[in-house]
Scaffold this motif. Structure first.
Motif, PDB file in Angstrom:
ATOM      1  N   TYR A  30      44.748 -14.067   4.589  1.00 38.83           N
ATOM      2  CA  TYR A  30      44.268 -13.010   3.665  1.00 38.83           C
ATOM      3  C   TYR A  30      43.977 -11.715   4.668  1.00 38.83           C
ATOM      4  CZ  TYR A  30      39.481 -13.883   4.892  1.00 38.83           C
ATOM      5  OH  TYR A  30      38.314 -14.194   5.747  1.00 38.83           O
ATOM      6  N   TRP A  79      34.318  -8.110  -6.071  1.00 40.25           N
ATOM      7  CA  TRP A  79      35.795  -8.329  -6.675  1.00 40.25           C
ATOM      8  C   TRP A  79      36.097  -7.857  -8.026  1.00 40.25           C
ATOM      9  CZ3 TRP A  79      40.304  -9.321  -6.174  1.00 40.25           C
ATOM     10  CH2 TRP A  79      41.201  -9.859  -7.134  1.00 40.25           C
ATOM     11  N   GLU A 111      35.742 -11.304  -1.823  1.00 36.70           N
ATOM     12  CA  GLU A 111      36.855 -10.283  -2.807  1.00 36.70           C
ATOM     13  C   GLU A 111      38.162 -10.131  -1.840  1.00 36.70           C
ATOM     14  OE1 GLU A 111      34.302  -7.628  -0.126  1.00 36.70           O
ATOM     15  OE2 GLU A 111      34.117  -9.365  -1.517  1.00 36.70           O
ATOM     16  N   ASP A 112      38.091  -9.965  -0.642  1.00 39.99           N
ATOM     17  CA  ASP A 112      39.440  -9.890   0.110  1.00 39.99           C
ATOM     18  C   ASP A 112      40.051 -11.274  -0.121  1.00 39.99           C
ATOM     19  OD1 ASP A 112      37.350 -11.399   1.775  1.00 39.99           O
ATOM     20  OD2 ASP A 112      37.646  -9.755   3.319  1.00 39.99           O
ATOM     21  N   LYS A 113      39.593 -12.405  -0.029  1.00 37.93           N
ATOM     22  CA  LYS A 113      40.054 -13.707  -0.406  1.00 37.93           C
ATOM     23  C   LYS A 113      40.645 -13.666  -1.779  1.00 37.93           C
ATOM     24  CE  LYS A 113      37.625 -16.681   2.919  1.00 37.93           C
ATOM     25  NZ  LYS A 113      36.916 -17.952   3.136  1.00 37.93           N
ATOM     26  N   GLY A 115      41.475  -9.123   6.043  1.00 38.26           N
ATOM     27  CA  GLY A 115      40.012  -8.863   5.912  1.00 38.26           C
ATOM     28  C   GLY A 115      39.705  -7.637   5.219  1.00 38.26           C
ATOM     29  N   MET A 116      38.758  -7.421   4.493  1.00 35.66           N
ATOM     30  CA  MET A 116      38.333  -6.028   4.008  1.00 35.66           C
ATOM     31  C   MET A 116      37.517  -5.204   5.006  1.00 35.66           C
ATOM     32  SD  MET A 116      36.457  -5.194   0.397  1.00 35.66           S
ATOM     33  CE  MET A 116      36.153  -3.310  -0.072  1.00 35.66           C
ATOM     34  N   ILE A 124      42.669  -2.314   3.735  1.00 36.22           N
ATOM     35  CA  ILE A 124      43.587  -3.160   3.100  1.00 36.22           C
ATOM     36  C   ILE A 124      44.660  -2.007   2.607  1.00 36.22           C
ATOM     37  CG2 ILE A 124      44.321  -4.541   1.149  1.00 36.22           C
ATOM     38  CD1 ILE A 124      41.589  -5.738   1.280  1.00 36.22           C
TER      39      ILE A 124
END
Length: 318
Positions: free
Chosen positions: A180, A119, A219-221, A182-183, A187
Motif C-alpha cells: 500500500y 477512513w 485508512e491507507d491500508k 503510506g499516507m 497519495i
C-alpha cells in the motif's frame, strides 16, 4: 468450584479459537484480492531530462498546461495551526486545494465530513472530489496537514504518465501480502483510479466502511484493499537514480539519518533532488521549506529547466 473453573477455561479457549478464526477470515479476504488480479509490484521513475529536451517548445508549453492537480488535505480541529501553514504555503501551487475536516470549523473554510474516522473521511473526500471535479482534474493528491509538497516536482514526475491509466503512487509499504501507499508521504491517484475506486464505494463486500477484520486497519491500508479489487496496485515513485521522491520524514530528520548511516555522502544519502513530499513538519518548518524551495536563489546562477509548469486557465495556482 472445579466445575466453574472448568467452564471458565472452556470459555476462554472457545473465545480464543473464535478470534483466531475471524482474524484468518479477514486475511483471506485481503488475499482473495491477490488471486483476482495477479500483479507484480514495480517501481515507477521520473522521466529523464534528456527526453524532455527532445520535445518541441510548443509541445512543452501545451504539456505544461495539461496537468491539473487537485489537492485534498484531511484535517481535524486540533490541526488548526498546521492547517493555516499549509493554506499559506505549498497548497497555493495546487491547481485547486480543498480542506476536508472532521467537523465544522469557523476559523477556516473547509468541507465538513462529519466524522472523526479517518477512513470514512478519506472515502467521503474522494467521493466528493470525483463527483464534483471528474471533468476538471486528471490527478488527485491526498495529504495530511503535516506534509509539505512540491507540486511542480509532482507534475514533472507525472509527465509521461497517462491519467487514463490506473495509477496509485507514493511511498509504498509492504504489510504481509498487502502492498500500500503510506499516507505520511501523500497519495496520488489518476482519474482512472478515482473512477474505479468510486465504482466500489457502495459495494461493502469489496470496499467496506469498517474493513473485514476484527481489528481496525489504517485508512491507507483500507484504500489499498479497495483498490486491489478494482485492479489498481500501489507503485513506488522514484527519481531516475532510484531514490524515493515521496518522503515520510522531514528534511531535517532525513539529513540526520544520512549523517549517521552515510557520513561521507550526506546529501546523496539523504534525499532526491526531485523530491515531491516531506512529512512530519511543524508550521514554522513549512514556512522555512517554502523559503528554501521557492524564494531562495543564488545571484547570477541561472536555472534552465527544460519545462515550466504554467497554471492552466481557471487554476487557483499562484
Amino acid at each position: 468450584m472445579l466445575s466453574e473453573s472448568s467452564s471458565f477455561l472452556k470459555g476462554v479457549m472457545l473465545g480464543s479459537i473464535f478470534c483466531a478464526l475471524i482474524t484468518m477470515l479477514g486475511h483471506i479476504r485481503i488475499g482473495h484480492g491477490n488471486r483476482m488480479h495477479h500483479h507484480e509490484h514495480h517501481h515507477l521513475q521520473a522521466p529523464n531530462k534528456e527526453d524532455i529536451l527532445k520535445i518541441s517548445e510548443d509541445e512543452r508549453m501545451e504539456l505544461s498546461k495539461s496537468f491539473r492537480v487537485y489537492c485534498i488535505i484531511l484535517v481535524k480541529p486540533k490541526d488548526v495551526s498546521l492547517w493555516a501553514a499549509v493554506k499559506e504555503t505549498w497548497t497555493k501551487h495546487c491547481d485547486k486545494a480543498e480542506f476536508f475536516s472532521s467537523e465544522n470549523v469557523k476559523v477556516f473554510e473547509s468541507i465538513n465530513m462529519d466524522t472523526n474516522d479517518m477512513w470514512l473521511m478519506m472515502r467521503k473526500a474522494y467521493k466528493y472530489a470525483f463527483d464534483k471535479y471528474r471533468d476538471q482534474y486528471n490527478w488527485f493528491f491526498l495529504a495530511r496537514p503535516t506534509t509539505f509538497a512540491i507540486i511542480e516536482n509532482l507534475k514533472y514526475f507525472l509527465l509521461k504518465k497517462d491519467p487514463s491509466q490506473p495509477f496509485y503512487l507514493g511511498h509504498t509499504i509492504k504489510s504481509g501480502d498487502l502492498e500500500y501507499v503510506g499516507m505520511e508521504g501523500g497519495i496520488v491517484l489518476s482519474i482512472e483510479s478515482m473512477k474505479r475506486l468510486n465504482s466500489l464505494l457502495n459495494i461493502p463486500e469489496k470496499c467496506p466502511e469498517q474493513g473485514g477484520m476484527i481489528w481496525k486497519i489504517s485508512e491507507d491500508k483500507q484504500l489499498a484493499v479497495c483498490l486491489k479489487y478494482a485492479g489498481v496496485f500501489a507503485e513506488n515513485a522514484e527519481d531516475a537514480d532510484g531514490k524515493d521522491v515521496f518522503n515520510t520524514k522531514s528534511v531535517g530528520l532525513s539529513i540526520k539519518e544520512a549523517m549517521t548511516y552515510h557520513p561521507n555522502q550526506v546529501v546523496e544519502g539523504c534525499c532526491s533532488d526531485m523530491a515531491v513530499t516531506f512529512n512530519g513538519l511543524t508550521p514554522n518548518q513549512m514556512h522555512v521549506m517554502m523559503y528554501g524551495v521557492y524564494r531562495l536563489r543564488a545571484f547570477g546562477h541561472i536555472f534552465n529547466d527544460a519545462l515550466v509548469f504554467l497554471p492552466p486557465n481557471g487554476s487557483d495556482n499562484d
